[in-house]
Design a protein around this motif. Structure first.
Motif, PDB file in Angstrom:
ATOM      1  N   GLU A  21       0.843  -1.209   0.000  1.00 61.07           N
ATOM      2  CA  GLU A  21       0.000   0.000   0.000  1.00 61.07           C
ATOM      3  C   GLU A  21       0.878   1.260   0.000  1.00 61.07           C
ATOM      4  N   ILE A  77      -5.893  -1.876   4.837  1.00 61.49           N
ATOM      5  CA  ILE A  77      -6.848  -1.026   4.109  1.00 61.49           C
ATOM      6  C   ILE A  77      -7.023  -1.677   2.737  1.00 61.49           C
ATOM      7  N   ASP A  78      -8.258  -1.812   2.302  1.00 63.99           N
ATOM      8  CA  ASP A  78      -8.532  -2.428   1.002  1.00 63.99           C
ATOM      9  C   ASP A  78      -7.641  -1.840  -0.086  1.00 63.99           C
ATOM     10  N   GLU A 127      -8.551   1.065  -2.406  1.00 56.44           N
ATOM     11  CA  GLU A 127      -8.787   2.393  -1.853  1.00 56.44           C
ATOM     12  C   GLU A 127      -7.577   3.317  -2.045  1.00 56.44           C
ATOM     13  N   THR A 128      -7.855   4.619  -2.091  1.00 60.00           N
ATOM     14  CA  THR A 128      -6.760   5.570  -2.301  1.00 60.00           C
ATOM     15  C   THR A 128      -6.623   6.495  -1.087  1.00 60.00           C
ATOM     16  N   LEU A 129      -6.941   5.952   0.078  1.00 60.62           N
ATOM     17  CA  LEU A 129      -6.931   6.753   1.300  1.00 60.62           C
ATOM     18  C   LEU A 129      -5.594   7.469   1.509  1.00 60.62           C
ATOM     19  N   PHE A 159     -12.698   7.905   6.199  1.00 59.85           N
ATOM     20  CA  PHE A 159     -12.560   6.749   5.312  1.00 59.85           C
ATOM     21  C   PHE A 159     -13.823   5.903   5.384  1.00 59.85           C
ATOM     22  N   LYS A 160     -14.368   5.581   4.205  1.00 62.34           N
ATOM     23  CA  LYS A 160     -15.614   4.805   4.202  1.00 62.34           C
ATOM     24  C   LYS A 160     -15.412   3.406   3.629  1.00 62.34           C
ATOM     25  N   GLY A 161     -14.182   3.079   3.260  1.00 64.01           N
ATOM     26  CA  GLY A 161     -13.925   1.782   2.623  1.00 64.01           C
ATOM     27  C   GLY A 161     -13.668   0.669   3.634  1.00 64.01           C
ATOM     28  N   ARG A 162     -13.163  -0.436   3.113  1.00 61.69           N
ATOM     29  CA  ARG A 162     -12.937  -1.605   3.980  1.00 61.69           C
ATOM     30  C   ARG A 162     -11.590  -1.523   4.687  1.00 61.69           C
ATOM     31  N   ARG A 163     -11.608  -1.939   5.947  1.00 56.55           N
ATOM     32  CA  ARG A 163     -10.379  -1.878   6.747  1.00 56.55           C
ATOM     33  C   ARG A 163     -10.444  -2.976   7.796  1.00 56.55           C
TER      34      ARG A 163
END
Ligand code: UTP
Length: 296
Positions: free
Chosen positions: A47, A138-139, A142-144, A256-260
């Motif tokens: 990542e 973090i998935d 995702e571009t967190l 952040f709303k994605g998968r973690r």
């Protein structure tokens, strides 16, 4: 405000005791627990590289050898696979050793995440840098982290990642009191509290394991007394930066709303393994069929 210099450094703390995962972590860092077929830490390193970070520093503790070995060449194993003509497995192990170079610094004693980050001071110097916790996945879609780097470059302060959690869960996390920033997708952080009691938390926004920090955090960490659990808490240093107005002060949050997944927690670890395994082309469908049977 911009710093003008691209962020290239990532600090990956992996020196915690991993007590929540004992006895598996008695002789092995929790960051080496396999998630499908890669140790958790490999996802984190990948990542960082995907976000354009090229200078990686891992903070290691006891049992650090397996971490260093994983990202190093293994000539004996490579030649054995070569002899067998096992190209796929050879490529998989070569890939792990090509992710580097990775630098290592030892945290002699697990005195807390803040202390682990402070161990990176000499390597990082006076540049803003990213911190990725080695047990937080973090998935990969995702571009967190890239967004957090942009926000740091725009604001010049420090940037944290936040997720919304059920209020009953907040006492397991650092918690942020925020206000929105007009016209922006990021928020201003006014205060932070480490693992507040339910009912005393300023919000249901929890801090997760990605940070992009102004180097002024090092000076603050040096002056930060041990806090919760007798550890030097990164959250406490960030609280000082959030309320301060000196050079490099100011803390911002990207929600952040994605998968973690927190692979240091047994249930979250199991969810990570099942989720990521179910998406694998080689056996994902078979696993899902089996899971349906198993559950019924
Ligand atoms: P945790 O808060 O999960 O603590 O650390 P821990 O001690 O590793 O695990 P438990 O709670 O005992 O099960 C968050 C991250 O910070 C690192 C850990 O390795 C993990 O990546 N860390 C923590 C350090 O590097 N050094 C420390 O002293 C503490």
């Amino acid at each position: 405000m911009t710093t003008g210099k691209a962020i290239t450094k990532a600090v990956i703390p992996a020196a915690g005791l991993g007590t929540r995962f004992l006895p598996a972590t008695k002789a092995m860092p929790k960051e080496m627990l396999p998630v499908v077929d890669r140790p958790a830490i490999q996802y984190v390193v990948e990542e960082a590289i995907d976000a354009g970070l090229t200078d990686l520093l891992m903070i290691t503790g006891r049992n650090k050898r397996s971490l260093e070995d994983h990202f190093d060449r293994e000539p004996g194993l490579e030649s054995a696979l070569e002899k067998k003509g096992d190209k796929d497995r050879l490529a998989a192990i070569e890939h792990a050793s090509e992710l580097g170079p990775i630098h290592y610094v030892r945290q002699g004693e697990a005195k807390g995440l803040g202390h682990a980050v402070l161990c990176a001071k000499k390597h990082v110097g006076a540049e803003p840098f990213a911190v990725l916790l080695g047990d937080d996945l973090i998935d990969e879609a995702e571009t967190l982290l890239s967004r957090m780097i942009e926000v740091q470059e725009k604001t010049g302060g420090s940037v944290i990642a936040l997720i919304e959690v059920d209020p009953s869960q907040i006492s397991a996390y650092g918690c942020a009191d925020i206000t929105s920033v007009e016209g922006e997708d990021y928020v201003r952080v006014h205060s932070l509290v480490e693992k507040p009691a339910v009912g005393e938390a300023p919000s249901n926004l929890a801090v997760i394991g990605r940070y992009v920090l102004n180097p002024s955090v090092f000076g603050v960490l040096e002056a930060t007394e041990p806090g919760r659990g007798g550890e030097i808490q990164l959250t406490d240093a960030l609280q000082t930066l959030a309320v301060g107005d000196g050079e490099g002060a100011g803390v911002y949050g990207v929600i952040f709303k994605g998968r973690r997944f927190d692979t240091g927690d047994k249930l979250s670890y199991l969810k990570a393994v099942i989720t990521l395994a179910s998406e694998r082309v080689e056996f994902g469908e078979d696993l899902k069929t089996w899971l349906k049977d198993f559950v019924s």
